[in-house]
Design an enzyme around this catalytic site. Sequence first.
Site: not given
Ligand code: FPP
Length: 233
Positions: A18, A182, A62, A27, A16, A59, A190, A14, A31
């Site tokens: 932010r 996490r 998402n 965003r 990415n 998820s 979550s 979690d 990722h």
């Molecule tokens: C949550 O951060 C992260 C995700 C929804 C995606 C994570 C995926 C990857 C790191 C790569 C996956 C790669 C492959 C090849 C399948 P967030 O967006 O919820 O962050 P935030 O809480 O800051 O908004």
Amino acid sequence: MNGSIPDHVAIIMDGNGRWGKQRGLTRSEGHYAGVQAMEQVIDAGIELGIKVITLYAFSSENWSRPKDEVNYLMHLPVRYFKQKLPEFIRRNCQIRISGNIATLPAATKDALLKAVDQTKSNDGIIVNFAFNYGGRADIVQAVCGVLREVKNNNLSIDDINEELFHDYLYTGDLPDPDLIIRTGGEKRVSNFLLWQSSMSMFYFSDVYFPDFTKDMLKEAIYSSFNKGMTADW
Ligand code: FPP
């Protein structure tokens, strides 16, 4: 567990979005940076002899994100495995997917299934991507799987117990996670591995996932299972 090294570490990656926002990026760029951190985690898993790493990559919740972000996350496995699958094969990694892949866009589904198929004989670390995964949905699909067997007279109700039910989860033959990490500062589950986490240790880090390093993974393990380890291993 193998001594102080957990067999199975699962990570809620979690922060990415932010991380991107903090740098004036999108965003999706967050990722993309998360993918680099994910590779660090896989490298560390191989170095430490962890047997299974589960990564919460998409998820079932998402889908409610902005359309361009969802499209980006759907395209990520296509782009990623096109480039990295040979490396997974060479490093003897076995790729697994936990989640409902049936409803994914065809290109995403094909990329994931190809990665699973081409690494299925590898017997090194298992890298399990939780993709279109929800813990509640996992339990429901496992219930349906068990009921189907009962309906087809392959199982009787008396055969159903926790051990048998476990086999019908997306994580089927994998051990339950010893440790769930996490990142990103929030302290909640979550909808991740709800059944499988009943005995897991939890470790929360305030660091946004793209800044999560190999050493932080080691520290998470060290501070959770510190018997017989030194801090600098
Ligand atoms: C949550 O951060 C992260 C995700 C929804 C995606 C994570 C995926 C990857 C790191 C790569 C996956 C790669 C492959 C090849 C399948 P967030 O967006 O919820 O962050 P935030 O809480 O800051 O908004």
